[in-house]
Design an enzyme around this catalytic site. Structure first.
Site, PDB file in Angstrom:
ATOM      1  N   ASP A  28       0.831  -1.210   0.000  1.00 41.79           N
ATOM      2  CA  ASP A  28       0.000   0.000   0.000  1.00 41.79           C
ATOM      3  C   ASP A  28       0.872   1.269   0.000  1.00 41.79           C
ATOM      4  O   ASP A  28       1.970   1.270   0.551  1.00 41.79           O
ATOM      5  CB  ASP A  28      -0.909  -0.028   1.240  1.00 41.79           C
ATOM      6  CG  ASP A  28      -2.081   0.925   1.114  1.00 41.79           C
ATOM      7  OD1 ASP A  28      -2.335   1.435   0.010  1.00 41.79           O
ATOM      8  OD2 ASP A  28      -2.759   1.155   2.140  1.00 41.79           O
ATOM      9  N   ASN A  46     -11.190  -2.336  -5.018  1.00 41.24           N
ATOM     10  CA  ASN A  46     -10.430  -1.469  -5.936  1.00 41.24           C
ATOM     11  C   ASN A  46     -11.147  -1.251  -7.272  1.00 41.24           C
ATOM     12  O   ASN A  46     -10.814  -0.317  -8.007  1.00 41.24           O
ATOM     13  CB  ASN A  46      -9.014  -2.020  -6.189  1.00 41.24           C
ATOM     14  CG  ASN A  46      -8.077  -1.905  -5.003  1.00 41.24           C
ATOM     15  OD1 ASN A  46      -7.171  -2.715  -4.830  1.00 41.24           O
ATOM     16  ND2 ASN A  46      -8.273  -0.888  -4.157  1.00 41.24           N
TER      17      ASN A  46
HETATM   18  C1  IPE Z   1      -5.524  -2.624  -0.104  1.00 40.47           C
HETATM   19  O1  IPE Z   1      -5.123  -1.307  -0.325  1.00 40.47           O
HETATM   20  C2  IPE Z   1      -5.572  -3.371  -1.401  1.00 40.47           C
HETATM   21  C3  IPE Z   1      -4.297  -3.588  -2.068  1.00 40.47           C
HETATM   22  C4  IPE Z   1      -3.125  -3.288  -1.590  1.00 40.47           C
HETATM   23  C5  IPE Z   1      -4.374  -4.203  -3.361  1.00 40.47           C
HETATM   24  P1  IPE Z   1      -6.194  -0.135  -0.460  1.00 40.47           P
HETATM   25  O2  IPE Z   1      -5.441   1.132  -0.578  1.00 40.47           O
HETATM   26  O3  IPE Z   1      -7.163  -0.456  -1.538  1.00 40.47           O
HETATM   27  O4  IPE Z   1      -6.956  -0.231   0.939  1.00 40.47           O
HETATM   28  P2  IPE Z   1      -7.848   0.818   1.717  1.00 40.47           P
HETATM   29  O5  IPE Z   1      -8.924   1.249   0.759  1.00 40.47           O
HETATM   30  O6  IPE Z   1      -6.971   1.962   2.104  1.00 40.47           O
HETATM   31  O7  IPE Z   1      -8.351   0.069   2.896  1.00 40.47           O
HETATM   32  C1  IPE Z   2      -1.625   0.257  -3.371  1.00 38.02           C
HETATM   33  O1  IPE Z   2      -1.381   1.605  -3.440  1.00 38.02           O
HETATM   34  C2  IPE Z   2      -1.921  -0.345  -4.733  1.00 38.02           C
HETATM   35  C3  IPE Z   2      -3.311  -0.777  -4.907  1.00 38.02           C
HETATM   36  C4  IPE Z   2      -4.263  -0.697  -4.028  1.00 38.02           C
HETATM   37  C5  IPE Z   2      -3.647  -1.345  -6.194  1.00 38.02           C
HETATM   38  P1  IPE Z   2      -2.568   2.665  -3.423  1.00 38.02           P
HETATM   39  O2  IPE Z   2      -2.969   2.926  -4.835  1.00 38.02           O
HETATM   40  O3  IPE Z   2      -3.664   2.231  -2.526  1.00 38.02           O
HETATM   41  O4  IPE Z   2      -1.837   3.928  -2.836  1.00 38.02           O
HETATM   42  P2  IPE Z   2      -2.416   4.982  -1.782  1.00 38.02           P
HETATM   43  O5  IPE Z   2      -2.935   4.197  -0.620  1.00 38.02           O
HETATM   44  O6  IPE Z   2      -3.505   5.731  -2.491  1.00 38.02           O
HETATM   45  O7  IPE Z   2      -1.252   5.830  -1.435  1.00 38.02           O
HETATM   46 MG    MG Z   3      -4.033   2.472  -0.555  1.00 32.57          MG
END
Ligand code: IPE
Ligand code: IPE
Ligand code: MG
Length: 266
Positions: free
Chosen positions: A37, A85
């Site tokens: 993340d 997502n």
């Molecule tokens: C969790 O990250 C899913 C992945 C890393 C693929 P998110 O960024 O989607 O999670 P939330 O929405 O902050 O809980």
């Molecule tokens: C994790 O990084 C990747 C996926 C969830 C696919 P994020 O895209 O959630 O990055 P932040 O949390 O917005 O920084």
């Molecule tokens: Mg994230």
């Protein structure tokens, strides 16, 4: 203060080689799960589009996998794309799907060379057709490998995984395929996407978020959790080693008394 900052304080000045030398083979996790993340925040801190963070995240992933397999961890499960997502803007979803395809095309040969089994878990039928085809192809061409496993959660949600398992189980009961009652944990977990994999010993989440976000809810019942504020694109070999060293300090009690406590009278 995060778990990492508080417990790894004395280690932060050590070199990677020093960190490596402190690892004990017998205390390594067998299965590491990772919630990758912070890609978006990494990009926005640099004034870059979010996709730049996802792209840099692929480099972090390669380094992390190399390090895990190099030190002797045979199973890694990564959260690449959650069911939730799909609610992101269409353009980001499309770019993530393209990156996934690129990753699989580039890593295909490495999976062969290193005998890594690629195991996708999640609602794969929701993926675009071309991605599905590639995912199934790479899965099939690596399914004979058992030395190392890379499980990739794609369009994955743990509640859905559990419900899918319950529905399949009921179907097998109705059609007479299953008649062992009561259902045991061992039988139930065969119905989960992770099937025969042992439960993760260690779950790492980057970016400072301290939640599970619908990842492996059944499987992490007794997993050790490690949260770090490092954003995923910055997660490199050193960060992996710090997480493993933190894990090695933990006493896994599984509800029993501490080894130290058992010598005390009741
Ligand atoms: C969790 O990250 C899913 C992945 C890393 C693929 P998110 O960024 O989607 O999670 P939330 O929405 O902050 O809980
Ligand atoms: C994790 O990084 C990747 C996926 C969830 C696919 P994020 O895209 O959630 O990055 P932040 O949390 O917005 O920084
Ligand atoms: Mg994230």
């Amino acid at each position: 203060m995060t778990a990492q900052q508080s417990s790894n304080g004395p280690l932060v000045h050590l070199t990677e080689e020093d960190l490596l030398s402190q690892l004990h083979q017998e205390l390594l996790p067998r299965h590491v799960a990772i919630i990758m993340d912070g890609n978006g925040r990494w990009a926005s801190l640099r004034g870059l589009p979010r996709i730049a963070g996802h792209r840099e995240g692929l480099t972090a992933l390669r380094v992390t996998l190399d390090t895990c397999y190099e030190v002797g961890i045979p199973i890694v499960t990564i959260y690449a794309f959650s069911q939730e997502n799909w609610m992101r803007p269409k353009v980001e979803v499309r770019l993530l799907m393209n990156l996934l395809q690129e990753f699989l095309q580039l890593e295909r040969q490495t999976f062969q060379d290193r005998r890594i089994r690629f195991l996708p878990i999640g609602r794969l039928d929701a993926l675009p057709r071309s991605v599905q085809t590639l995912v199934y192809t790479v899965m099939e061409e690596t399914q004979q490998f058992s030395d190392r496993v890379l499980a990739v959660a794609l369009s994955y949600g743990a509640r859905t995984e559990i419900l899918d398992a319950v529905n399949q189980l009921l179907h097998d009961v109705q059609t007479g395929k299953l008649h062992d009652f009561p259902i045991t944990e061992e039988v139930f977990q065969q119905y989960l996407a992770t099937q025969n994999l042992p439960d993760p010993d260690l779950l790492i989440r980057t970016s400072g978020e301290t939640r599970i976000s619908n990842f492996l809810l059944w499987q992490i019942a007794y997993t050790e959790l490690y949260f770090t504020t490092t954003l995923w694109p910055d997660f490199r070999r050193r960060e992996v080693l710090l997480a493993l060293l933190d894990y090695q300090k933990r006493e896994r009690r599984f509800g029993r008394l501490s080894q130290h406590a058992t010598s005390h009278p009741l």
